[in-house]
Design an enzyme around this catalytic site. Sequence first.
Site, PDB file in Angstrom:
ATOM      1  CG  ASP A   1      -1.865  -1.199   1.222  1.00  0.00           C
ATOM      2  OD1 ASP A   1      -2.195  -1.699   0.133  1.00  0.00           O
ATOM      3  OD2 ASP A   1      -2.233  -1.650   2.320  1.00  0.00           O
TER       4      ASP A   1
ATOM      5  CE  LYS B   1       2.272  -2.350  -4.412  1.00  0.00           C
ATOM      6  NZ  LYS B   1       2.040  -2.019  -2.983  1.00  0.00           N
TER       7      LYS B   1
ATOM      8  N   GLY C   1      -4.545  -4.251  -3.793  1.00  0.00           N
ATOM      9  CA  GLY C   1      -5.542  -3.217  -4.066  1.00  0.00           C
ATOM     10  C   GLY C   1      -4.765  -1.970  -4.451  1.00  0.00           C
ATOM     11  CG  HIS C   2      -1.998  -1.984  -6.992  1.00  0.00           C
ATOM     12  ND1 HIS C   2      -1.062  -2.497  -7.853  1.00  0.00           N
ATOM     13  CD2 HIS C   2      -1.738  -2.559  -5.787  1.00  0.00           C
ATOM     14  CE1 HIS C   2      -0.284  -3.359  -7.196  1.00  0.00           C
ATOM     15  NE2 HIS C   2      -0.686  -3.412  -5.945  1.00  0.00           N
TER      16      HIS C   2
ATOM     17  CD  GLN D   1       0.741  -8.923  -2.618  1.00  0.00           C
ATOM     18  OE1 GLN D   1       1.406  -9.569  -3.412  1.00  0.00           O
ATOM     19  NE2 GLN D   1      -0.509  -8.602  -2.878  1.00  0.00           N
TER      20      GLN D   1
END
Length: 421
Positions: A12, A15, A39-40, A221
Site C-alpha cells: 500500500d 504503487k 488493491g492498487h 504487496q
Amino acid sequence: MVDVLLGLQWGDEGKGKIVDFLAPEYDIIARFQGGPNAGHTLYLNDKKVVLHTIPSGVFHPKLLNVIGNGVVIDPVSFKAECEEIEGLGVQLASTLIISEKAHIILPTHKALDKANELAKGSNKIGSTLKGIGPTYMDKTGRNGLRVGDLLQSDFTERYNTLKDKHLSLLKQMHYEEDISHLEADFFAAVEALKKYKILAVDYWLNEQISQGKKVLAEGAQGTMLDIDFGTYPFVTSSNTITAGLCTGLGIAPKWVGKVFGISKAYCTRVGSGPFPTELLDETGDLLRKKGNEFGSTTGRPRRCGWIDLVALKYACMLNGVTDLIITKADVLDEMPQIGLCTSYQIDGNTTTQFPFDIHHTETIPQYDYVTQWEKNLSDCVADGDLPENFNTFIKHIESFTGVKISFISNGVGRNQLIVRK
Ligand code: GDP
Ligand code: IMO
Ligand code: MG
C-alpha cells in the site's frame, strides 16, 4: 529493457498511482506476482478506481497490460473487475494479455484460506482471505490448475479432482462451508476469462523486448511481505522483490533496467505480524486519519508508525533500488515532529540489520527526529518549493539508504508528484 516498480514496506505504498503516472513512458505494464490480495488505487479524472489483478496502466489506451505467470487469478473477482473497468470505457479485450501459465484460484482455495486462519487462532496472518496462500501451495505442490488448462476439454474433471482433495482437507480441519452455490459463478467467470487474450507470455514478452518495446513490471504487496525476506511467517506467498519479475514473467535478469522502489514517508501495515515502529498512540491514530489508512482490498484499518530506515535500507539492498519514490509526504504536514528509525536495540545491543526473528524478540526502535515544516506540501509543485525541514527529512533517507529520491508524491492525483532534479 524492463523497469520494475515495487513496494519497499508492507504494501500500500501507492504503487497504483505511480504506475499510472509513469505509464506513458512505456509500451507494456506487467504484473508478475500476487493476485486479488492487492488493491492498487488510482484516479481517473476524479473517479477513484481500485485495481486488484489488472495492471495499473489500463487507463492509458495505447498500452498493453499483461498478467504474468507469477500471478494467481480468481476468475470470479477478475470478471467483476473487468466489468467495472469496461464500464468506464476501456477496451480490455484488445489491451489485456494473460499468461497461460498463471495459476487459478478455486472457490475451495478461498475456503482453505479461511480454515487455515481459523486454525492458527491468535497467530493468524491476517490474510485478505482471497485464497492466495492455498493457491501458491498447490502451485509449488504441483497440483495447481493454470489458465491454459481452462481451454482443455478435461478441465471440469481436473477441477473436480482438485476440489475433492480440498474438501477432504477442509473436513480434516473440521471446517464447514457450503461452496456448491459458488461453483456456478466460478464456471460462468471461467467462460468470461476465456474471452481475453491467453498467450505464452514468456515468448511474447521476450519478443516485444527484442523489438525494443519498453516494459514496466508492477509489483504487488511489498518487500517486507516477501515469502523469503519478509517478516515470515507474517508474509504473503510470493516473491515480491525484483527477482520475482524474472520468474513471474519469464524475463532474464540481463533485461532488468531501473528499479523504482516506493516507500511512504511513514509506515503502515495491514494484518498481523511484527512492525517495530508501530505507534499505538494518538500519533498513530492521526497518521491513520490524515492518511486515510484503511485497506484498499479489505477496508481494515491499517496500523501506522514512523518510517523505518533499517527496514527500508534492507529493502533497497534486496531489490537493487535505483530510484526511490516517497509517497504521502503531505500526510506529515502539521505533525509537530517526525520520527525516522535509524537502528534497533535488541537485548541491550544496537543493530542496523533487520533481525531474523523479530516476532519473539523485543525490538526497540531508536529514532532521529525532524521538526515540522510549516508549509503544506500539497501546495508545492517543484523541487525548489519544498520547505527546508522537509529537505532535511528526505536527505536523511537518502544518506541512510544510499539511494537517490527521484519523486515525491504529495497527493492522490496522478500529477501530484514532484520530480527531483
Ligand atoms: P498500492 O497498493 O501500493 O497501490 O497503494 P493503495 O492504493 O493500497 O494505497 C495507497 C493510498 O494512498 C491510496 O488511497 C492512494 O490514493 C493514496 N495516495 C497515494 N499517493 C498519495 C500521496 O502522495 N498523498 C496522499 N495523501 N495519498 C496518496
Ligand atoms: P498491495 O499490492 C497490504 C497482507 C495481508 C496479510 C498478509 C498475507 O495493495 O500493496 P494474503 O492475502 O497474501 O494471504 O495476506 O499480507 N497483504 C497486503 N497488505 N497491501 C497488499 O497488497 C497486501 N496483500 C497482502 O494483510 O497481512
Ligand atoms: Mg494496496
